[in-house]
Design an enzyme around this catalytic site. Sequence first.
Site, PDB file in Angstrom:
ATOM      1  CG  PHE A   1      49.732  48.751 -70.687  1.00 45.94           C
ATOM      2  CD1 PHE A   1      49.133  48.681 -69.490  1.00 45.94           C
ATOM      3  CD2 PHE A   1      50.545  47.686 -71.101  1.00 45.94           C
ATOM      4  CE1 PHE A   1      49.093  47.524 -68.818  1.00 45.94           C
ATOM      5  CE2 PHE A   1      50.616  46.661 -70.226  1.00 45.94           C
ATOM      6  CZ  PHE A   1      49.968  46.471 -69.407  1.00 45.94           C
TER       7      PHE A   1
ATOM      8  CD  GLU B   1      60.831  44.101 -62.509  1.00 48.35           C
ATOM      9  OE1 GLU B   1      59.749  43.688 -63.524  1.00 48.35           O
ATOM     10  OE2 GLU B   1      60.245  43.910 -61.257  1.00 48.35           O
TER      11      GLU B   1
ATOM     12  CE  LYS C   1      57.302  45.536 -78.211  1.00 43.71           C
ATOM     13  NZ  LYS C   1      55.915  45.106 -77.452  1.00 43.71           N
TER      14      LYS C   1
END
Length: 574
Positions: free
Chosen positions: A116, A54, A166
Amino acid sequence: MSEAGSKRIGAEILWEVLGREGVDVVFGYPGGAIMPAYDAMLKYPTRHVLVRHEQGAAHMADGYARASGRVGVAIATSGPGATNLVTGIATAMLDSVPIVCITGQVSSKLIGSDAFQETDITGVTLPITKHNYLVTRVEDVAPTLRQAFYVARSGRPGPVLVDITKDAQQASTDFVWDDRPVRLPGYRPDHRPSAEAVEKAVALINAAQRPIVFCGHGIVTAGASELLFDFVEKTGIPVAATLLGLGGFPSTHPLNLGMMGMHGEAWVNHAIQEADLIIAFGMRFDDRVTGKLETYAVHAKKIHCELDPAEINKVVRADVPLVGDVADTLRALLPAVNKGDRQPWIARIHELKGDSAVRDIQTLPHCGRLFAAHVLHDLWRITEGKALVVSDVGQHQMWEAQYYKHDRPRKLITSGGLGTMGFALPAAIGAKFARPEEEVWVVVGDGGFQMTAAELSTCAQEGIKLHIAVINNGYLGMVRQWQQFFYGGRYAATPLRGPDFVKLAEAHGLVGMRVTEREQIEETVRAARAAKDTVVIDFRVEQEDSVYPMVATGADLADMIRRPSPIVETASDD
């Protein structure tokens, strides 16, 4: 593009906005929290470049932005994906480069639970972004991304991060596109110098006997090179450049003195100390430029032309601040300044060159050894100075600045403020996507190259052509130089073992070549230019050569460590 008012999930809206902002390529790496965006991407024409790390994505977006003048875009997932962007974001921040980094985040209900791959990336990047956002509602995706692009490109450019949960990517809403210009309360990116300040600056310019123009990165980002050329031609004032300002004024112009500062030309630093006026266009008086502040250009009045008001008087006091876009400032100054003849001052600067030509490594016998300065000079000669060069950080960066002459803006891309090793290869990939017609050369040391060499596979997968010159001296060269000069020659952790770079290139399905003698340079470079794929050239250069001149940290700008003069050595031998 979808019709406004149609139902879209947040992930689709993301790509809708990117398309409407003119984004044609993004650089990224998928993962759990950004997966809805990657799934939606398949419906849209924007090209995605899969990076190998990244950090490479951020540097590619940076290189794309510097080469094109447009906003670069990087995408990553949450947690480690987002934190891996940090070095690239900081690099863009220090050099005022417009990039937008889009990261996935865990669902909004999980924020704060140590879920997570959860990281507070907006908190992490707060000091190294121009602005950042956390988006938790699908209704906010479009307006937030529009604001991000506006903030990144307006005023003093810089990186913006948009973190999207998300569930905001997965939820749906009516897609609404607002064509009205973005307006943000309290954000004033546009400034204009006052007529009174312009009048004061003109009076100082017309009266000056020993003036110098500083060409900074702002000249390049503002697209003001032609205006600066007209200003210099009219006033007859010589020009010195910062590292990031190189190419903003033609290097081969008779009034171009060269680079200033720590590794600038000796006569440039001496001339600055003798000047009676400094006209600084789009630069921030970085410590690598000024040397010891107490003794810096004490005889000179300072006109500081700068877009960001926060830079005025931050380091060096300005006698006349001209706050505004440097292109607008030059347009205001040009009609009012007198046509000048500074021949006595130009003659004095020629005197200051002294024995610099004698000390120049290009004029010294190489006795069969390969010096990095020879490599860069020959690259400039063979490519006729027309290549787009992306340089990493270290000794090779300074040799590139000294020996590859740039006559056009956006032809040199390098990390200035942060000094990021590993920048060059991924940034060059971004630059190649921005300007595919350009011949792109990567100038990198064996240390910095090993940090991001995995992006060679990105070159192979994407089928792009780069020319990579590895200046291989077996050391972390600039650190070794400092150890030689200031730490008694104790080389702690700087001797460096690397792979066989020819075999490494071939392992990635690319072309590898090696040069050990100066006589091999021309033939090898021509073969590399003729090759279809990316080429890595391993230049095995002199191991313990140093960059000259050098201003030690905290030293007076004119107090430089110089390359030993062969005339002095010959006299002492006699």
